[in-house]
Motif scaffolding. Structure first.
Motif, PDB file in Angstrom:
ATOM      1  N   VAL A 299      38.360  47.701  46.786  1.00 35.51           N
ATOM      2  CA  VAL A 299      37.945  46.508  47.632  1.00 35.51           C
ATOM      3  C   VAL A 299      36.599  46.292  46.870  1.00 35.51           C
ATOM      4  O   VAL A 299      36.532  44.844  46.421  1.00 35.51           O
ATOM      5  CB  VAL A 299      37.989  47.278  49.347  1.00 35.51           C
ATOM      6  N   ILE A 300      36.049  46.778  46.170  1.00 35.31           N
ATOM      7  CA  ILE A 300      34.759  46.795  45.539  1.00 35.31           C
ATOM      8  C   ILE A 300      35.100  45.356  44.337  1.00 35.31           C
ATOM      9  O   ILE A 300      34.338  44.490  44.128  1.00 35.31           O
ATOM     10  CB  ILE A 300      33.994  47.885  45.129  1.00 35.31           C
ATOM     11  N   GLY A 301      35.896  45.894  43.886  1.00 31.51           N
ATOM     12  CA  GLY A 301      36.360  45.381  41.905  1.00 31.51           C
ATOM     13  C   GLY A 301      36.828  43.819  42.603  1.00 31.51           C
ATOM     14  O   GLY A 301      36.467  43.128  42.397  1.00 31.51           O
ATOM     15  N   ARG A 302      37.664  43.850  43.658  1.00 30.71           N
ATOM     16  CA  ARG A 302      38.062  42.669  43.883  1.00 30.71           C
ATOM     17  C   ARG A 302      36.867  41.678  44.757  1.00 30.71           C
ATOM     18  O   ARG A 302      36.934  40.528  44.289  1.00 30.71           O
ATOM     19  CB  ARG A 302      39.246  42.086  45.367  1.00 30.71           C
ATOM     20  N   VAL A 303      36.236  41.872  45.460  1.00 30.06           N
ATOM     21  CA  VAL A 303      34.280  41.400  46.122  1.00 30.06           C
ATOM     22  C   VAL A 303      34.222  40.908  44.379  1.00 30.06           C
ATOM     23  O   VAL A 303      33.453  39.894  44.537  1.00 30.06           O
ATOM     24  CB  VAL A 303      33.676  41.914  47.026  1.00 30.06           C
ATOM     25  N   VAL A 304      33.519  41.168  43.641  1.00 25.71           N
ATOM     26  CA  VAL A 304      33.275  40.922  42.191  1.00 25.71           C
ATOM     27  C   VAL A 304      33.612  40.477  41.613  1.00 25.71           C
ATOM     28  O   VAL A 304      33.224  39.364  41.553  1.00 25.71           O
ATOM     29  CB  VAL A 304      32.839  42.372  41.533  1.00 25.71           C
ATOM     30  N   GLY A 305      34.787  40.645  41.533  1.00 29.52           N
ATOM     31  CA  GLY A 305      35.878  39.231  40.624  1.00 29.52           C
ATOM     32  C   GLY A 305      35.419  37.857  41.504  1.00 29.52           C
ATOM     33  O   GLY A 305      35.814  37.187  40.877  1.00 29.52           O
ATOM     34  N   LEU A 306      35.939  37.924  42.475  1.00 33.61           N
ATOM     35  CA  LEU A 306      35.990  36.855  43.484  1.00 33.61           C
ATOM     36  C   LEU A 306      34.225  36.399  43.240  1.00 33.61           C
ATOM     37  O   LEU A 306      34.166  34.794  43.399  1.00 33.61           O
ATOM     38  CB  LEU A 306      36.071  37.012  45.303  1.00 33.61           C
ATOM     39  N   ASN A 307      33.350  37.220  43.304  1.00 39.63           N
ATOM     40  CA  ASN A 307      32.099  35.908  43.427  1.00 39.63           C
ATOM     41  C   ASN A 307      31.754  35.389  41.940  1.00 39.63           C
ATOM     42  O   ASN A 307      30.952  35.176  41.624  1.00 39.63           O
ATOM     43  CB  ASN A 307      31.442  37.599  43.861  1.00 39.63           C
ATOM     44  N   ILE A 308      31.936  36.275  40.894  1.00 43.48           N
ATOM     45  CA  ILE A 308      32.154  35.650  39.710  1.00 43.48           C
ATOM     46  C   ILE A 308      32.819  34.073  39.522  1.00 43.48           C
ATOM     47  O   ILE A 308      32.246  33.306  38.985  1.00 43.48           O
ATOM     48  CB  ILE A 308      32.230  36.588  38.456  1.00 43.48           C
ATOM     49  N   ILE A 309      34.144  34.092  40.069  1.00 44.80           N
ATOM     50  CA  ILE A 309      35.198  33.073  39.998  1.00 44.80           C
ATOM     51  C   ILE A 309      33.721  31.965  40.445  1.00 44.80           C
ATOM     52  O   ILE A 309      33.943  30.625  40.477  1.00 44.80           O
ATOM     53  CB  ILE A 309      35.630  33.069  40.821  1.00 44.80           C
TER      54      ILE A 309
END
Length: 459
Positions: free
Chosen positions: A355-365
């Motif tokens: 979940v955290i990995g997804r949040v980080v990826g989406l925030n960088i986008i």
């Protein structure tokens, strides 16, 4: 897919294979072949237009206008390379601190581990040798749990002990083994998350009573709130919460070490050490949490937990999974009369890390496309599921299935329910869990290989 091919994504790893860690518990008892748990990384990243670099990161240079990492290639050349970045995600997993407990670990100590695939294979072989002794009529002592007062991932050791129990039952050797659960948890079934409470038919059931019933039915002894101090051949020396010292003999032990952050050097523009701006003393990346609160204050403040996993001093540095620094423990720490701190560290693995990995990826986008972040998910708002198997058989296997909501108790939202929603939270043991664990192995291997439909499989 969301940012297109005009942006370059590079993954740097000192391993060229992905390993599905949850299934190494089966490798460690010989129920799964090691090769079933790994696959090559480069072909996956090639399909996704991601550059893969097989190298070990040594230094991070984060200052504005001079942002890069240095790494050493993992081949015969040992070439030092430089990789520039606009955004950096530290998602390294832990450094396994076997050295933190004298005598711990399979390399320089007397215990085994399932934290890496080679170690899981070594544990399997040692377990097989133990079985041969048992077949000859010898009675043995088996210990599983935590090997450091600040260790986490109690669930992995719990699962491993359960699989040993089931395997010995099927082999007709269970009466030849004494099994002991040895843990730093303040209560049985605490797992470093302050335990789990669920509503079953109008009655609140907690994990302490649940696990106690399981262990009593399986004739497994337990010793909790214990700090392993050192290990010698066939003997564990410990201190308990009351400050009493003791020792436990063993023939086979699998103890989880303390986790630390990876020992990178963080170097400023003028060559100065800037580590204190990025990581805590344990080497975990400081993110947008509130640090320095005492335990009771932290326990009452769910907003102290990070939501974007972004470093405050360097907004283009993020951390995911074990690599980020939690603001403090979830389970209550305890200092013995001798000054020993027994404090299970917060787990940040499994579904939580996904979940955290997804949040980080989406925030960088978001930052690339909009200049701001729109995705936030605190562990005090996050749901997580865990399945701990007790045997891999789909016919007579079992598994403990647990759902927690939220992972970190949220006293503001659930003030009368121990900080969690008792109706969403779930805890059950049975054959259905064994089937679920089996399906999760193959489903997630499919997802992580990036095969068709991978992105519709949730964390």
């Amino acid at each position: 897919n969301k940012i297109g091919k005009k942006h370059e994504i590079t993954v740097v790893s000192n391993r060229d294979q992905f390993g599905f860690i949850p299934s190494w518990v089966w490798v460690g008892v010989g129920h799964m072949k090691p090769e079933q748990t790994v696959f090559a990384l480069k072909p996956v990243y090639d399909r996704m237009n991601v550059k893969f670099v097989h190298a070990a990161v040594r230094e991070i240079h984060p200052d504005s206008g001079d942002q890069y990492v240095t790494a050493e290639r993992v081949d015969s050349s040992k070439e030092n390379i430089r990789l520039d970045y606009d955004y950096l995600v530290v998602a390294t997993g832990p450094k396994l601190n076997y050295a933190g407990t004298p005598g711990l670990g399979p390399d320089d100590g007397y215990t085994h581990s399932i934290c890496t695939l080679p170690h899981a294979v070594e544990a399997r072989d040692a377990y097989f040798a133990l079985i041969e002794r048992m077949k000859k009529g010898e009675r043995v002592k088996i210990v599983a749990g935590t090997g450091h007062p600040g260790a986490t991932c109690q669930g992995a050791a719990f699962e491993y002990l359960g699989n040993i129990h089931k395997d010995l039952v099927k082999k007709g050797l269970r009466d030849k083994a004494d099994l002991l659960w040895l843990s730093n948890e303040p209560a049985l079934g605490d797992f470093g998350v302050r335990g789990v409470q669920v509503n079953q038919n109008g009655t609140v059931v907690n994990s302490a009573d649940f696990i106690q019933a399981v262990y009593e039915s399986q004739n497994i002894k337990w010793q909790i709130h214990t700090a392993v101090q050192r290990i010698e051949e066939n003997k564990i020396y410990w201190e308990n919460a009351a400050g009493e010292y003791g020792e436990t003999e063993f023939d086979f032990a699998m103890l989880i070490p303390q986790f630390l952050g990876q020992p990178f050097k963080y170097i400023g523009k003028n060559g100065e050490d800037v580590a204190e701006k990025i990581v805590n003393k344990a080497g975990f990346v400081l993110v947008d949490g509130i640090y320095g609160l005492d335990y009771d204050t932290l326990a009452r403040n769910p907003d102290a937990w990070p939501s974007a996993y972004q470093n405050n001093n360097y907004p283009n540095i993020f951390a995911a999974g074990i690599a980020f620094a939690p603001p403090g423990p979830i389970s209550k720490p305890h200092t013995t009369k001798n000054g020993t701190l027994i404090a299970p560290a917060p787990p940040r693995t499994g579904m939580v890390s996904g979940v955290i990995g997804r949040v980080v990826g989406l925030n960088i986008i978001d930052m690339i496309q909009q200049g701001r972040m729109a995705h936030h998910d605190r562990m005090s708002e996050m749901v997580a599921a865990c399945i701990a198997s007790m045997g891999s058989s789909l016919w007579d296997g079992e598994a403990v299935s647990i759902v927690m909501y939220p992972v970190v108790p949220n006293m503001k939202r659930f003030p009368t329910e121990s900080g969690r929603d008792h109706f969403v939270s779930f805890m059950e043991m049975g054959l259905a869990g064994a089937w679920m664990k089996f399906m999760l192995h193959y489903t997630f291997i499919w997802k992580f290989r990036g095969l068709p439909g991978w992105n519709i499989i949730p964390e």
